[in-house]
Design an enzyme around this catalytic site. Structure first.
Site, PDB file in Angstrom:
ATOM      1  NE  ARG A 293      -2.035   1.670   5.492  1.00 16.44           N
ATOM      2  CZ  ARG A 293      -3.013   1.077   4.832  1.00 16.44           C
ATOM      3  NH1 ARG A 293      -3.272   1.561   3.402  1.00 16.44           N
ATOM      4  NH2 ARG A 293      -3.363  -0.184   5.119  1.00 16.44           N
ATOM      5  CE1 TYR A 294       0.276  -1.128   4.739  1.00 22.85           C
ATOM      6  CE2 TYR A 294       1.537   0.360   6.540  1.00 22.85           C
ATOM      7  CZ  TYR A 294       0.494  -0.547   6.207  1.00 22.85           C
ATOM      8  OH  TYR A 294      -0.507  -0.963   6.822  1.00 22.85           O
ATOM      9  CB  ILE A 295       6.081   1.949  -0.931  1.00 24.09           C
ATOM     10  CG1 ILE A 295       4.899   2.358  -1.597  1.00 24.09           C
ATOM     11  CG2 ILE A 295       5.959   0.282  -0.704  1.00 24.09           C
ATOM     12  CD1 ILE A 295       4.459   1.882  -2.949  1.00 24.09           C
TER      13      ILE A 295
ATOM     14  CB  ALA B 194      -0.770   0.029   1.178  1.00 29.99           C
TER      15      ALA B 194
END
Length: 864
Positions: free
Chosen positions: A127-129, A125
């Site tokens: 928001r994680y990368i 997602a």
């Protein structure tokens, strides 16, 4: 319901029951609205612009990342949110577009799980990368001074119309999109090759570019058609044989991933097209698919079947479409590169002109500052009480000293002079000021030189990009004509092998030296030197073998049919020996002696024979007192084929002056059985397909095509057979060929029987009329046909007729027209079983009990 709905007309538009109904015509509305929608999809969503190679979403993403750039990684979710200020679509489409850019590894440095193009795994997602612009992107994509700006969709922001990209980005990244009524599919090309092609274009040289894929593999570009409509690429996986029961796929075709590839293999196995035991997927950063085979299945056959029936080979149809002046255009990739290169030159020129203007402004003000302080003009304003008086005083004070300036003094120039601080005036260093002006003058001259030599400057710009960013961007996809790939191996012959015989070097980078053969990066080569040294080594750019190389060739492991014949002088005794041997196994990069490994050993005669041929040579001796016989013949067929280490048979004890071939030999090996595999249309010796027979060195293969072409060839396993071949068999020169064909000019069927009297020549056995066509052909001794006639009007249909072609016509020349078959209207002609024929008994030249080599009958010296 009456409380909720008020159906009474309002006061402004009261209902009139006497009024006539009015209809609204929609003619033209659909066409207008549809064209508006189609134009929007084409221009704003699906097709990239030629100027920078980006679709609008990609352009807005990069612009947003530049806004946020501070050298550190930024959450992709933040980039998505920032991009939404410019992009009118949702966050999902923006996030997907960022992942696509990041996976191409050109413009974006990524951190985190960005998915895997090899396995097809999706990215984490947003928001994680995290991501940031690459150094390459910062160098070639952005320059606000040369960017044309426009208002964003909501009128709140400025966004670029096109980014000033100084690189053929559209070809480096590729592009795909589906619009209304058209689509685009521009394939990615190699970074280094694009730079080289741009340089060649600027130098006025011809160039060619072909796709290169991050997944590697092998591509056939023979029908690429410059990326235009109608072109097609065939892309294959790279498959290696690890052992007889294990195949390894280490590169996959573009547009596939390991999941879809394995699914296609399993489906082919379920349909019975291939047989496998199991599949293991060990892919991580590199592809590794292990295919385990049953004990009774040939790995070579499985490789061919994988190409024929699975996604190990895919076809890709390119379609190069770009936006030019708000309209879609179809341009070839060569034209795209030319236009991109010329656009880069234009941008470089604009940057130089801007830089020149800035440098001249700096020089102008530095000169004014020097005059203002050196001539102490600042004292002229001490008595002035108004601002206008100050300006006028400075202007008057400067006038006597500004004749060398390149432009007039403006009010802004004088205002800037008044802003100089007293501290700076007090510490003014005249020498430093003059050095600064001289440095600016040097820079100005340099920029002017670059503008005057713009093409040379642009070439150097591309060379700098190559040296700075080219490392690690070498071609990953090998270019190869698939017809040249043998069925038994994955040999990618995409480079050429060269040799410097005297110095003893072989390699692929020695292009000024003697060409040997085409080879691949995974091939082994075998070399022999004049002192009797033999070595097998891998193909490299340049390898030292030993001085005075006499033979270089591709080495095939376990090859028993390639026989080496040589005569050598023994270094210890000085006697001359001859031997015949095969090289079936070897330790790579180890030097072996084919003599007795004695100093002074010298090879006097050498030949490599791919089918075990044994020639007749003449030996010339040096003159010596009392020696009456100065020459004699030596027949290699009298010599047994033995191991590489044997000493050999004595030829003579006398010094040899020279050796010359007198007569080419024939094979001394037993005939080789050859099969034809219809699936891959190639010959093989692995018992795949139809057995064609056992072939000796002089035996030939008969080929008859549907278009009437007849020829005979020496069977080679690398031969590619056309799809219209209808007869392929071992050629018997005494066996007649019978053919029935339709003669286009006379519109009648003709029969001919003939022998091939010129085996080296390709012949047409039907007439050259465009309507002539071959109906049936037979190589039986007594062939028969059945004729089915058409029913004539008002008459009973004539019964079918059987015709014995051997009785119908005698054997004539291959160019003869033949005899007319019938004057009746024929519906169909079928070949039926031939009449029995007893061939003359001939001695069987293939005795399975015999060894592969002919026993030698002379173990002592041949000549004294």
């Amino acid at each position: 319901m009456s409380d909720d709905l008020d159906l009474t007309p309002d006061s402004e538009a009261e209902y009139d029951p006497t009024a006539k109904d009015e209809s609204i015509k929609v003619t033209g509305m659909f066409q207008e609205w549809f064209l508006d929608y189609a134009s929007y999809v084409i221009l704003e969503r699906a097709v990239p612009a030629i100027e920078d190679g980006f679709k609008p979403v990609h352009r807005r993403i990069l612009h947003s990342m530049k806004d946020l750039d501070d050298g550190r990684y930024t959450k992709v979710a933040n980039i998505v949110g920032h991009t939404m200020q410019y992009h009118p679509h949702g966050d999902a489409s923006i996030g997907d577009a960022i992942v696509q850019l990041g996976q191409k590894d050109i413009l974006i440095d990524t951190q985190g799980n960005w998915g895997n193009i090899l396995t097809g795994d999706s990215a984490a997602a947003s928001r994680y990368i995290e991501a940031r612009l690459s150094k390459f992107a910062l160098d070639v994509v952005f320059n606000p001074k040369t960017t044309e700006w426009q208002i964003s969709y909501d009128g709140r922001k400025q966004e670029p119309v096109n980014l000033p990209v100084k690189f053929p980005m559209i070809l480096a990244q590729g592009a795909e999109g589906i619009a209304v009524g058209l689509s685009t599919k521009i394939l990615p090309h190699n970074f280094i090759e694009l730079i080289d092609a741009s340089i060649k274009h600027l130098e006025g040289k011809r160039f060619s570019i072909f796709p290169d894929f991050a997944t590697g593999g092998v591509v056939d570009v023979s029908n690429y058609n410059d990326g235009l409509r109608g072109g097609k690429l065939r892309v294959r996986a790279n498959i290696e044989i690890r052992d007889k029961n294990l195949l390894v796929i280490n590169e996959i075709p573009y547009s596939t991933n390991t999941s879809t590839l394995i699914d296609s293999i399993l489906k082919a196995n379920d349909k019975g097209k291939i047989k496998i035991k199991k599949i293991e997927d060990n892919t991580s950063s590199e592809v590794e698919i292990l295919i385990h085979l049953p004990n009774n299945i040939s790995p070579d056959k499985t490789i061919d079947a994988l190409f024929a029936f699975t996604n190990c080979e895919v076809s890709i149809s390119p379609l190069s479409c770009v936006i030019i002046d708000d309209k879609p255009h179809f341009l070839g990739v060569s034209e795209l590169l030319r236009r991109s290169t010329e656009n880069t030159v234009r941008l470089l020129k604009t940057e130089l002109e801007i830089k020149l203007g800035e440098l001249e402004e700096q020089w102008h003000f530095a000169s004014l500052e020097k005059i203002f302080i050196e001539k102490r003009i600042y004292r002229d304003i001490e008595e002035e009480e108004t601002w206008e008086g100050v300006i006028e005083a400075i202007n008057l004070g400067l006038q006597p000293h500004i004749k060398h300036l390149k432009r007039d003094i403006t009010r802004d120039d004088i205002t800037r002079l008044t802003e100089i601080k007293i501290k700076r005036i007090s510490k003014f260093d005249l020498d430093k000021a003059e050095q600064k002006i001289e440095a600016l003058e040097g820079e100005i001259e340099s920029v002017k030189h670059d503008l005057d030599h713009l093409i040379e400057y642009s070439i150097n710009y591309f060379k700098n990009l190559k040296s700075k960013y080219g490392e690690g961007k070498e071609r990953k996809t090998k270019i190869q004509l698939f017809e040249d790939i043998e069925a038994t191996k994955v040999v990618i012959r995409n480079t050429k092998l060269y040799v410097n015989r005297s110095e003893g070097f072989v390699g692929t980078s020695m292009k000024k030296e003697e060409y040997v053969t085409d080879c691949s990066d995974i091939d082994d080569i075998i070399c022999f030197t004049e002192d009797g040294t033999m070595m097998v080594t891998k193909v490299e750019s340049k390898t030292f073998i030993g001085k005075n190389i006499i033979y270089v060739g591709i080495f095939k492991k376990k090859d028993k049919r390639t026989i080496y014949n040589l005569i050598y002088r023994d270094g210890k005794s000085g006697y001359n020996y001859m031997k015949r041997f095969a090289v079936t196994s070897i330790t790579r990069d180890r030097a072996y002696s084919v003599g007795q490994d004695k100093p002074g050993t010298k090879v006097l005669y050498f030949s490599c024979n791919p089918n075990g041929e044994a020639e007749l040579v003449t030996v010339f001796l040096r003159q010596k007192k009392g020696l009456k016989r100065l020459k004699f013949d030596v027949d290699f067929s009298d010599l047994a084929i033995k191991g590489r280490n044997v000493k050999g048979n004595l030829v003579t004890k006398m010094p040899i002056k020279s050796i010359e071939m007198k007569e080419e030999g024939v094979s001394t090996l037993k005939p080789r059985k050859i099969w034809f595999d219809e699936t891959v249309r190639r010959l093989n010796v692995d018992e795949r397909g139809e057995l064609l027979g056992a072939f000796k060195g002089e035996d030939r293969l008969l080929i008859i095509r549907q278009n009437g072409i007849v020829k005979t060839i020496i069977p080679e396993l690398s031969t590619h057979f056309e799809n219209d071949v209808i007869v392929i068999e071992k050629w018997n020169p005494k066996k007649p060929i019978s053919a029935v064909y339709w003669e286009g000019e006379k519109e009648r069927y003709y029969v001919k029987r003939f022998l091939i009297d010129q085996p080296e020549k390709e012949e047409l056995i039907i007439t050259e009329h465009p309507n002539s066509q071959l109906e049936v052909v037979s190589t039986d001794y007594i062939p028969r046909i059945e004729i089915e006639y058409k029913k004539a009007r008002g008459k009973d249909r004539k019964e079918n007729e059987l015709v014995n072609l051997e009785e119908f016509i005698a054997i004539k020349g291959i160019k003869a027209q033949g005899n007319q078959l019938t004057s009746e209207n024929v519906k169909q002609i079928d070949m039926i079983d031939p009449m029995p024929y007893e061939e003359e008994s001939i001695e069987d030249d293939e005795d399975e009990s015999k060894d592969d080599v002919k026993p030698g009958n002379k173990q002592s010296s041949l000549f004294d």
